[in-house]
Structure formats: structure tokens, C-alpha cells
Design a protein around this motif. Sequence first.
Motif, short mmCIF file in Angstrom:
data_model
loop_
_atom_site.label_atom_id
_atom_site.label_comp_id
_atom_site.label_asym_id
_atom_site.label_seq_id
_atom_site.Cartn_x
_atom_site.Cartn_y
_atom_site.Cartn_z
N UNK A 112 33.08 9.50 51.74
CA UNK A 112 34.27 10.34 51.65
C UNK A 112 33.97 11.65 52.33
N UNK A 113 34.75 12.69 52.00
CA UNK A 113 34.46 13.99 52.60
C UNK A 113 33.14 14.54 52.13
N UNK A 114 32.80 14.21 50.87
CA UNK A 114 31.47 14.57 50.38
C UNK A 114 30.99 13.44 49.47
N UNK A 115 29.68 13.34 49.24
CA UNK A 115 29.17 12.18 48.49
C UNK A 115 29.79 12.00 47.11
N UNK A 116 30.08 13.12 46.41
CA UNK A 116 30.60 12.89 45.05
C UNK A 116 32.01 12.34 45.05
N UNK A 117 32.70 12.42 46.20
CA UNK A 117 34.04 11.85 46.27
C UNK A 117 34.00 10.33 46.15
N UNK A 118 32.90 9.75 46.60
CA UNK A 118 32.80 8.29 46.61
C UNK A 118 32.27 7.72 45.30
N UNK A 119 31.90 8.61 44.37
CA UNK A 119 31.29 8.13 43.12
C UNK A 119 32.23 7.24 42.32
N UNK A 120 33.48 7.68 42.17
CA UNK A 120 34.39 6.93 41.31
C UNK A 120 34.53 5.49 41.80
N UNK B 122 26.39 14.83 37.44
CA UNK B 122 27.33 15.14 36.36
C UNK B 122 28.54 14.23 36.43
N UNK B 123 28.99 13.93 37.67
CA UNK B 123 30.12 13.02 37.84
C UNK B 123 29.78 11.61 37.36
N UNK B 124 28.57 11.17 37.68
CA UNK B 124 28.16 9.83 37.24
C UNK B 124 28.14 9.76 35.72
N UNK B 125 27.60 10.81 35.11
CA UNK B 125 27.55 10.84 33.65
C UNK B 125 28.96 10.84 33.08
N UNK B 126 29.85 11.58 33.72
CA UNK B 126 31.22 11.69 33.23
C UNK B 126 31.91 10.33 33.24
N UNK B 127 31.72 9.57 34.34
CA UNK B 127 32.41 8.28 34.45
C UNK B 127 31.91 7.31 33.38
N UNK B 128 30.59 7.32 33.14
CA UNK B 128 30.07 6.42 32.09
C UNK B 128 30.63 6.79 30.73
N UNK B 129 30.67 8.08 30.44
CA UNK B 129 31.17 8.52 29.14
C UNK B 129 32.67 8.27 29.02
N UNK B 130 33.36 8.39 30.14
CA UNK B 130 34.79 8.14 30.10
C UNK B 130 35.08 6.67 29.82
#
Lengths: 207, 217
Positions: A112-120, B122-130
Motif C-alpha cells: 500500500x502507500x505504507x506497510x501498515x496499510x497492508x496489515x489489515x 500496534x496495528x497487528x496487536x489491534x487486529x488480533x484483539x479486535x
Amino acid sequence: MKELEKTKNISIAAVITILLVIIALLAYKKPKHLYAINTKQALKQIVENPPIQLNNYNPKTAILIDIRNQYEYEKGHIENAINIHSSDILDDANSIFFKKLKEDNKSIVLYGNEPSEAISASMILHQLGYSNVKILAVNNSLNQDKLITTPVEIEKKGENINQFIKASIKKVNELSDVQIKPKPIKVIPKKVIPIKKKKKMPTEGGC
Amino acid sequence: MKTKKLIAPRYLFLSAILIILAGGLVLIPKFEKHEGISPELLLSNAISPERYISTDELADRYISRDPTILLIDVRDESSFNENTLPNSVNIPLNKLLDENFDAYLNQTAYDVILFSNDSFKANQAWILCNRLGYKNLHVLKGGINEWFSTIINPKEPTENMPKTAFELYSFRKAASMYFGVMYEDQLKIAVPKKTKTTPKLVIPIKKKKKIPTEGGC
């Protein structure tokens, strides 16, 4: 006569229960997507699978997927990338596509635009059992209608805050003849949430 | 005897149905892994930017001594000891789902703010907790690095910038002072100016001499 009535009632009840079961079975919708792993396994997978760098990406064994929206994709994208917006990854057509990639032993590389965008997108696919999903560690930005892709280090350690504060105090103190003592920061006591341990109750025998 | 013959096949039939239904239990282990909310709902939660909290908002809540925030550092222990945000609790990402930390994450009393160096872990942790249905979880946008560049070491705006940029800068500067950073221009305030003190007029007061009490009688 009485016996006959009793059997009649039983058969009516039986027919009703069978009907109910049939209706329930018909009404039951099988969920389209099921998690293949539980959260603990997912956690283990994400810790073991850090994002890959651009120079480690091999176009022969991997397929690039741009998870940004269509407009951003059309403005500019990495060569050979396919556009699947992250909100569409659970669509039927895309599910078939991902399944096929998995069968062909190809890895799916998201950016994505940045790596954390692709996390979901990557984490949901991971939990659905696509262990071949990876994130590309790049930042993308547009410059004069041209996409600029720069590799980025994830979770890079920045400057140390405590040291910076100490340095700033030292600098000021050196400048002034009078030594100013820094105001001590009032430390709010840490919140401690007591963890209640579940007592193991001896199992009591029923009846 | 006659009635027995009449009923027996029906009972047999009913019990056969029960056995078939019980066979359905075999299917359950397949659904066991399906813990938490559905993938569709998780996806729609995960792509919404609602979970982010900006560094400015966090600084504001720190300064106003908001008692409802609970900060959780999801980096490993060594980075936590080296450098972290004030009053935070360390829960390394790989131990996120340990039972000990459940009390911190699965509760409704605090606004939990997860952070790491940037917002990746933090995002990875958030998704698991969600997925597990935990409420009141937030992610610090940009993490500690963003905190450093905006709050601890804010960039001074140039003159051609709008007024709002200057207002934001003065807020951030004040916030950084709150967290202990000192600036050179603070010296002017800190060093008291020597003011000429006019000598106070001293009027000598004649002290009454104590006369030793003379005993009566």
C-alpha cells in the motif's frame, strides 16, 4: 382407545420435531469465510513472518497486489501489480483467485502507500489460511504523477526520547550561569490492574 | 402385546433420528477454530481508520491528567526499558494473548492505547484483539517515532506557514516542556532580573524597657 390416543400424540410430536429440524437445516447458512487458525496461531505466524524487502521479491514465484483504491492504482503502480482494494479481498472472485495462487504455490505480496496499510488485508488472509501472504516493506508516494517507491525499515528505532530530554537540559544549563534545576516531572503512579487468578475448583461429581 | 408391537417401530425410528443428529457433533471441531467475530466484520473494522489516536490528542490527554487512558507498549522488553512513553505498561507482541495480560486488554474501564516504534506492531496487536471482540482499544498513529518528531522535538514553522501551524507549534512546544524538554528561550523567564531595591526606611522603634515586676506587698 386411550393407548391409541397416546400413540397419536407421540407421532404428531415426532412429525413436528422432524419438521423443525428440517427447517433449521434449510435456514442454516454456511458462513462463506471460516478462520483456518485461531488467534494464538495467527500471532505466532505474524511474529515469524516479517515484511519482505523489495529486493527479496521474486516475480517468478510471487504475485504483487496493490491494495490501494482504484484511483491511486491508476495514477501509478509497481510493475506487474494487480489491483485488489483491501475492502474487496473477501469477494467471491478474489477468493477463487487467492485459492488458485495457493494451489500453484505462489506467494501473495501486498503493498500500500505504507506497510501498515497492508496489515489489515494480510492479517485477515493469514487467518483464513493463506499462509503465503506477505507484506512488501515499501513506502509509495506520487511525485509529478510518477510513483516513487522507497524501501523502508519497519519498526525502526528512532531517537531516544530520554536522552534527547537530558541533552536539552544540559544544553540550557551550560548556557546559563545559574544552574536551573529541571522541574521534576510528577510521576503518576503506574496503574496496576489486579489480575484475578481463577481458582481451580475441584470438580464436583454431579448427581 | 399388541400395543407393544405398535409402538416399537416408532421408537426405533425416533431413536435412529437422534443418533443421526448426534452424528452432526462430529462436524463441530471444524468450527472450533472459528473464534471471535466473523472475517467480514473484522475486515470492515480493520480498514476503518477509527482506531487511530494522534500524538497531539494523546499529549493533550496526558497534560489534562486524563485518568482513563492506559498505555501499552507492544515492543520487546529491552526497547521498553530503554525508552518509552510515561506511565506505560509493557506487553510484548509475542506474549499478547497470555492470560496474565487479559485483564489489561479485555476491559471497559480504560481507553487502551497500543503503541510501538511506528504503528506496525500496534496495528497487528489491534487486529488480533479486535477479532476477540475486545473493546476500547486504540492505536497511536505513527508510534514513538511520531511522538518524538511532533511532541518532544516539534519542528518550528517557517514564516510563510498559516497561523494554525504556529498555534500547533506553540501547543507542541508547551507539551514538550511538560515532558521535561528545556529550551534556550526559557532562560529569560527562568533567570530573575535584578531589580534595584530601594532601601527600606527603617524607623528605629524604641523598645520599652521591661521593668522588673515589683512584687506587691
